[in-house]
Design an enzyme around this catalytic site. Structure first.
Site, PDB file in Angstrom:
ATOM      1  N   TYR A 135      13.607  15.136  22.447  1.00 20.81           N
ATOM      2  CA  TYR A 135      12.576  14.470  23.253  1.00 20.81           C
ATOM      3  C   TYR A 135      12.845  12.972  23.387  1.00 20.81           C
ATOM      4  O   TYR A 135      12.456  12.360  24.373  1.00 20.81           O
ATOM      5  CB  TYR A 135      11.197  14.636  22.602  1.00 20.81           C
ATOM      6  CG  TYR A 135      10.419  15.843  23.060  1.00 20.81           C
ATOM      7  CD1 TYR A 135      10.912  17.121  22.868  1.00 20.81           C
ATOM      8  CD2 TYR A 135       9.180  15.694  23.668  1.00 20.81           C
ATOM      9  CE1 TYR A 135      10.184  18.227  23.269  1.00 20.81           C
ATOM     10  CE2 TYR A 135       8.439  16.795  24.068  1.00 20.81           C
ATOM     11  CZ  TYR A 135       8.949  18.059  23.868  1.00 20.81           C
ATOM     12  OH  TYR A 135       8.217  19.141  24.267  1.00 20.81           O
ATOM     13  N   LYS A 190      18.156  25.725  13.807  1.00 22.84           N
ATOM     14  CA  LYS A 190      19.189  26.473  14.529  1.00 22.84           C
ATOM     15  C   LYS A 190      20.521  26.013  13.939  1.00 22.84           C
ATOM     16  O   LYS A 190      21.434  25.566  14.645  1.00 22.84           O
ATOM     17  CB  LYS A 190      19.086  26.206  16.042  1.00 22.84           C
ATOM     18  CG  LYS A 190      19.956  27.090  16.915  1.00 22.84           C
ATOM     19  CD  LYS A 190      19.501  28.552  16.972  1.00 22.84           C
ATOM     20  CE  LYS A 190      20.543  29.390  17.687  1.00 22.84           C
ATOM     21  NZ  LYS A 190      20.222  30.847  17.710  1.00 22.84           N
ATOM     22  N   ASP A 222      15.225  31.510  16.751  1.00 24.75           N
ATOM     23  CA  ASP A 222      15.083  32.742  17.548  1.00 24.75           C
ATOM     24  C   ASP A 222      14.412  33.827  16.708  1.00 24.75           C
ATOM     25  O   ASP A 222      13.524  34.545  17.177  1.00 24.75           O
ATOM     26  CB  ASP A 222      16.436  33.199  18.118  1.00 24.75           C
ATOM     27  CG  ASP A 222      17.568  33.199  17.095  1.00 24.75           C
ATOM     28  OD1 ASP A 222      17.388  32.680  15.974  1.00 24.75           O
ATOM     29  OD2 ASP A 222      18.651  33.720  17.430  1.00 24.75           O
ATOM     30  N   ASP A 246       7.294  22.554  19.743  1.00 23.77           N
ATOM     31  CA  ASP A 246       6.581  22.648  21.017  1.00 23.77           C
ATOM     32  C   ASP A 246       6.476  24.110  21.441  1.00 23.77           C
ATOM     33  O   ASP A 246       5.406  24.609  21.781  1.00 23.77           O
ATOM     34  CB  ASP A 246       7.341  21.839  22.081  1.00 23.77           C
ATOM     35  CG  ASP A 246       6.684  21.906  23.449  1.00 23.77           C
ATOM     36  OD1 ASP A 246       5.453  21.802  23.520  1.00 23.77           O
ATOM     37  OD2 ASP A 246       7.421  22.076  24.443  1.00 23.77           O
ATOM     38  N   ASP A 250       3.014  26.948  20.943  1.00 23.50           N
ATOM     39  CA  ASP A 250       2.377  27.667  22.053  1.00 23.50           C
ATOM     40  C   ASP A 250       2.355  29.161  21.758  1.00 23.50           C
ATOM     41  O   ASP A 250       1.357  29.844  21.996  1.00 23.50           O
ATOM     42  CB  ASP A 250       3.142  27.444  23.374  1.00 23.50           C
ATOM     43  CG  ASP A 250       2.526  26.358  24.236  1.00 23.50           C
ATOM     44  OD1 ASP A 250       1.991  25.387  23.663  1.00 23.50           O
ATOM     45  OD2 ASP A 250       2.586  26.474  25.479  1.00 23.50           O
TER      46      ASP A 250
END
Ligand code: IPM
Ligand code: MG
Length: 358
Positions: A135, A190, A222, A246, A250
């Site tokens: 970001y 990751k 994942d 982020d 959600d």
């Protein structure tokens, strides 16, 4: 104590008005000042985060934030888009620790798309690092071809990065939060592909040694996305970087039935915080009086707890929200047969009325 109230765009003003109403009903001694932010500020001042709004936020003990964004600003230059307001506030205020709880209220078990047994009693806390990662990485931009064949950009890039102190401080936040809960932290990375996240994993592991009472495990992002829908209750505290956080927050929010229920807190190291619903500005339902104000009202409770040192008042709001749910009141997003459908304002009024009864 001073609260900066930044309603923003879309449903922001409607839901923030209800939270302000609830705060006023508590009759505590604090000052509230409202300022424009996001697309609303762009319209008024030509910038999504005007100097005066930033100054107010920086001077306040806490910021109560609605939401920003509308598709109509999609063609603006990036620095002028509404989203830059929230990113700018996070960066300027140093709000590195983002708490996104995903709690399934028992009254709303049936509102989830998952089977009730998978989510009943669910209580997980996603801790998202909020001021680093891709970001805010440099360099970022677009490369333009120089041979004259491509008049526009030929490639674009954003850089993923984390420094050791940035990872350490969010890891401490996560371990300390877990100590007050079920004492389990899952760090999501990751590391199998990205150097940044191998580093993340190493640093979190090192910090974890200072918290022998907390069990730490590591999970690839994942797999975490899959486990969240397969067996969400296996998680307690999840700590991860800005972008994975982020996305996963959600996902986690929808497990609970409605993103309209979930508050969030973004804290800096000085105890200042920005409090906002986990959902966005929902321009498609703005102005219709149907938005769910509970996430914002619960964000106000988090604000009382974390930045204003008013734990009793925070619990009072949370109990009042439980009561209106138990009484069967529902905005459209959480409505089901046999409950009573109410508007945004009616929901706020009901919470105020319930404050007197809890
Ligand atoms: C969020 C939002 C923001 C983010 C946007 C509006 C910049 O999606 O708070 O999760 O990506 O952080
Ligand atoms: Mg998001």
């Amino acid at each position: 104590m001073k609260i900066a109230v930044l309603p923003g765009d879309g449903i922001g003003p409607e839901i923030v008005a209800e939270a302000v109403k609830v705060l006023n009903a508590l009759e505590l001694n604090f000052e509230m000042e409202t300022a424009p932010v996001g697309g609303a500020a762009y319209e008024a001042d030509g910038h999504p985060l005007p100097e005066s709004t930033l100054k107010l936020a920086m001077e306040s003990d806490a910021v109560l934030f609605g939401a920003v964004g509308d598709w109509k600003y999609d063609t603006l230059d990036r620095p002028l888009r509404p989203e830059q307001a929230i990113l700018g506030l996070r960066k300027h205020m140093g709000l590195f620790a983002n708490f996104r709880p995903a709690i399934c209220y028992k009254e709303l078990v049936d509102a989830s798309s998952l089977k009730p047994e998978l989510i009943s009693g669910l209580d997980i806390l996603i801790i998202r690092e909020l001021t680093g990662d891709i970001y805010f990485g440099q360099p970022r931009g677009r490369r333009v071809a120089t041979d004259g064949h491509f008049p526009g950009a030929e490639e674009a890039f954003d850089t993923m990065r984390y420094s050791k102190p940035e990872i350490e401080r969010i890891a401490h936040v996560a371990f300390q939060a877990a100590q007050k809960r079920s004492k389990r932290v899952t760090s999501v990375d990751k590391a199998n592909v990205l150097e940044t996240f191998q580093f993340w994993k190493d640093v979190v592991t090192e910090v974890g040694k200072q918290y022998p009472d907390v069990a730490l495990d590591h999970m690839y992002v994942d797999n975490a996305a899959m486990q969240l829908v397969k067996e969400p209750k296996r998680f307690d505290v999840v700590v991860t970087g800005n972008m994975f956080g982020d996305i996963l927050s959600d996902e986690a929010s929808m497990l609970t039935g409605s993103i309209g229920m979930l508050p969030s807190a973004s804290l800096n190291s000085k105890g200042q915080g920005l409090y906002e619903p986990s959902h966005g500005s929902a321009p498609d339902i703005a102005g219709k009086g149907i938005a769910n104000p509970l996430a914002t009202i619960l964000s106000a409770a988090m604000m009382l707890r974390f930045s204003l040192n008013q734990e009793a008042a925070a619990q009072k709001i949370e109990a009042a929200v439980q009561k209106v749910l138990a009484d069967g009141l529902r905005t459209a997003d959480i409505y089901s047969a046999g409950t009573t459908k109410v508007t945004t304002r009616e929901m706020g009024d009901a919470v105020v009325a319930a404050l007197a009864a809890v």
